[in-house]
Design a protein around this motif. Sequence first.
Motif, mmCIF file in Angstrom:
data_model
loop_
_atom_site.group_PDB
_atom_site.id
_atom_site.type_symbol
_atom_site.label_atom_id
_atom_site.label_comp_id
_atom_site.label_asym_id
_atom_site.label_seq_id
_atom_site.Cartn_x
_atom_site.Cartn_y
_atom_site.Cartn_z
ATOM 1 N N PRO A 279 28.931 44.043 -16.785
ATOM 2 C CA PRO A 279 30.244 44.158 -16.133
ATOM 3 C C PRO A 279 30.421 43.081 -15.072
ATOM 4 C CG PRO A 279 29.140 46.280 -16.237
ATOM 5 C CD PRO A 279 28.144 45.258 -16.688
ATOM 6 N N SER A 280 31.647 42.805 -14.742
ATOM 7 C CA SER A 280 31.945 41.817 -13.708
ATOM 8 C C SER A 280 31.233 42.177 -12.420
ATOM 9 C CB SER A 280 33.452 41.765 -13.457
ATOM 10 O OG SER A 280 34.130 41.304 -14.587
ATOM 11 N N ARG B 163 30.030 36.886 -12.031
ATOM 12 C CA ARG B 163 30.444 36.918 -13.431
ATOM 13 C C ARG B 163 31.721 37.735 -13.540
ATOM 14 N NH1 ARG B 163 26.149 38.484 -17.333
ATOM 15 N NH2 ARG B 163 25.874 36.254 -17.525
ATOM 16 N N LEU B 164 32.697 37.165 -14.242
ATOM 17 C CA LEU B 164 33.906 37.893 -14.620
ATOM 18 C C LEU B 164 33.811 38.172 -16.115
ATOM 19 C CD1 LEU B 164 36.774 35.928 -12.815
ATOM 20 C CD2 LEU B 164 35.686 38.060 -12.105
ATOM 21 N N ALA B 165 34.027 39.415 -16.511
ATOM 22 C CA ALA B 165 34.021 39.784 -17.923
ATOM 23 C C ALA B 165 35.188 39.104 -18.622
ATOM 24 C CB ALA B 165 34.131 41.306 -18.051
ATOM 25 N N GLY C 91 38.571 38.213 -19.875
ATOM 26 C CA GLY C 91 39.864 38.708 -19.422
ATOM 27 C C GLY C 91 39.890 39.181 -17.975
ATOM 28 N N GLY C 92 38.734 39.206 -17.296
ATOM 29 C CA GLY C 92 38.673 39.641 -15.897
ATOM 30 C C GLY C 92 39.321 38.624 -14.985
ATOM 31 N N GLN C 93 39.656 39.061 -13.785
ATOM 32 C CA GLN C 93 40.301 38.117 -12.877
ATOM 33 C C GLN C 93 40.056 38.451 -11.416
ATOM 34 O OE1 GLN C 93 44.524 38.088 -13.395
ATOM 35 N NE2 GLN C 93 44.758 40.260 -13.019
ATOM 36 N N SER D 232 42.418 38.358 -8.350
ATOM 37 C CA SER D 232 43.862 38.283 -8.098
ATOM 38 C C SER D 232 44.204 37.204 -7.080
ATOM 39 C CB SER D 232 44.370 39.631 -7.577
ATOM 40 O OG SER D 232 44.164 40.619 -8.541
ATOM 41 N N ALA E 127 41.002 33.488 -13.448
ATOM 42 C CA ALA E 127 41.042 34.391 -14.603
ATOM 43 C C ALA E 127 40.036 33.902 -15.632
ATOM 44 C CB ALA E 127 42.443 34.432 -15.205
ATOM 45 N N ALA E 128 39.233 34.823 -16.162
ATOM 46 C CA ALA E 128 38.244 34.482 -17.183
ATOM 47 C C ALA E 128 38.896 34.423 -18.553
ATOM 48 C CB ALA E 128 37.126 35.520 -17.183
ATOM 49 N N GLY F 170 34.403 35.109 -21.009
ATOM 50 C CA GLY F 170 34.030 35.476 -19.650
ATOM 51 C C GLY F 170 33.834 34.213 -18.833
#
Length: 148
Positions: free
Chosen positions: A35-36, A55-57, A59-61, A63, A111-112, A116
């Motif tokens: 996980p992120s 680490r960003l999964a 689609g993670g971001q 903001s 944004a990933a 990721g």
Amino acid sequence: MTPPSATGTGSAGRPVPEPRVLCETRTLAEAPPVPSGVLWKLTESERQLDANVVRLAPGGQVSAHTETQLDVLVLVLAGDGVLGKGSGDATEPLTAGTLVWLPHGAARSIAAGEAGLTYLTAHSRRPGMRIGTRPGSAPSGHPGAAPE
């Protein structure tokens, strides 16, 4: 044997930190997806620098936000993504090896992409919270005393 963080004493009689390897970023970046979150952080107590591997999964971001006090360097270690610049629609692609300067006062987002995104951040260390006198009150002779 000399402790790993000291090789001698400085002018104030304190141990002098020794350069050393902290982690292997390729190993962190290539680890199975998790996980992120923060994969590693600099924790040495006498440091003047803060650094993290994040680490960003997919689609993670992070903001859109503005850091008002600190410049930040970001080095992309693995994956891909997009850097959002300012409050408009301006973006820059992020790929492994990209080095980004985020000046203080500038709005930014990250944004990933589909793979990721793993990146290293580095900036001056934020001072820790300290107990002090409330603005507008004068210190008194003993702890806990009310202002006069």
